[in-house]
Scaffold this motif. Structure first.
Motif, PDB file in Angstrom:
ATOM      1  N   ALA A  25    -123.021 -54.150   8.929  1.00  0.00           N
ATOM      2  CA  ALA A  25    -122.140 -55.241   8.508  1.00  0.00           C
ATOM      3  C   ALA A  25    -122.921 -56.290   7.731  1.00  0.00           C
ATOM      4  O   ALA A  25    -122.431 -56.833   6.729  1.00  0.00           O
ATOM      5  N   LEU A  60    -121.976 -57.544   4.028  1.00  0.00           N
ATOM      6  CA  LEU A  60    -121.680 -58.959   3.785  1.00  0.00           C
ATOM      7  C   LEU A  60    -122.540 -59.547   2.666  1.00  0.00           C
ATOM      8  O   LEU A  60    -122.217 -60.606   2.131  1.00  0.00           O
ATOM      9  N   LEU A  86    -117.274 -54.236   0.898  1.00  0.00           N
ATOM     10  CA  LEU A  86    -116.233 -55.205   1.223  1.00  0.00           C
ATOM     11  C   LEU A  86    -115.190 -55.284   0.119  1.00  0.00           C
ATOM     12  O   LEU A  86    -115.522 -55.293  -1.072  1.00  0.00           O
ATOM     13  N   CYS A 125    -117.342 -57.707   9.611  1.00  0.00           N
ATOM     14  CA  CYS A 125    -117.242 -58.100   8.202  1.00  0.00           C
ATOM     15  C   CYS A 125    -116.117 -59.115   7.978  1.00  0.00           C
ATOM     16  O   CYS A 125    -116.183 -59.923   7.050  1.00  0.00           O
TER      17      CYS A 125
END
Length: 196
Positions: free
Chosen positions: A15, A19, A37, A129
């Motif tokens: 994650a 990010l 993402l 996330c």
């Protein structure tokens, strides 16, 4: 870099990289997928276009967006989703819904295909996330998906900063694909889960 899924804190590490706005190869509840993402800093990330370039794929086909929990879909759509679909989540079912006004404006699209995957680890990554995560098979456009970690590392190890390994995958049926466009439930692809 490769990271075993079984390693402690692998979800947090994965994650954290996502990010940062980077693309990773992540095991899903079906096969390995390119992931990134869908949103960064409250805006459309544009990482779907980077994934398309990586796959040498035309940018005309929107990517599936993975969500952490079934209820999360209602952050992005106002549509009612039949129990025939909701009862199959988490699991390999993808549903195309009408975007609510703010998500339509953010994405520039009227609809989005969402899936709540059946893998606990993957859902924890998505939850960390805080927004949907793009997912698409690991391969070059027109070729079959890569299922063996050695093949993935050989083809894409120098092109993505992270490959999370979870052993070789077997060829499986894709997720079932349904559409709720126009308010009607239509099965576009009967895959791993029977809908109706």
């Amino acid at each position: 870099m490769t990271l075993p899924k079984s390693e402690q804190n692998s979800a947090q590490k994965t994650a954290g990289l996502l990010l940062e706005g980077k693309i990773a190869v992540i095991p899903t509840d079906t096969i390995y997928g390119f992931s990134a993402l869908a949103m960064l800093d409250g805006k459309k990330s544009g990482l779907d276009l980077q994934i398309d370039r990586l796959k040498k794929s035309p940018a005309s086909k929107p990517l599936i967006e993975l969500i952490a929990a079934p209820k999360d879909v209602f952050k992005y759509t106002c549509q009612e989703i039949p129990a025939a679909v909701m009862d199959k989540w988490p699991g390999p079912v993808t549903v195309i819904v009408q975007n609510n006004p703010w998500y339509a404006e953010l994405t520039g699209r009227a609809t989005t295909a969402f899936r709540c995957p059946g893998d606990d680890w993957l859902r924890s990554v998505i939850e960390l996330c805080g927004c949907p995560v793009y997912s698409t098979s690991v391969n070059y456009s027109g070729n079959g998906p890569l299922l063996a970690t050695d093949d993935i590392e050989r083809e894409f190890g120098g092109k993505v900063p992270l490959i999370v390994t979870d052993g070789d995958k077997e060829a499986v049926l894709p997720s079932s694909l349904v559409s709720l466009e126009g308010g009607q439930l239509r099965v576009l692809r009967q895959g791993a889960v029977k809908i109706i």
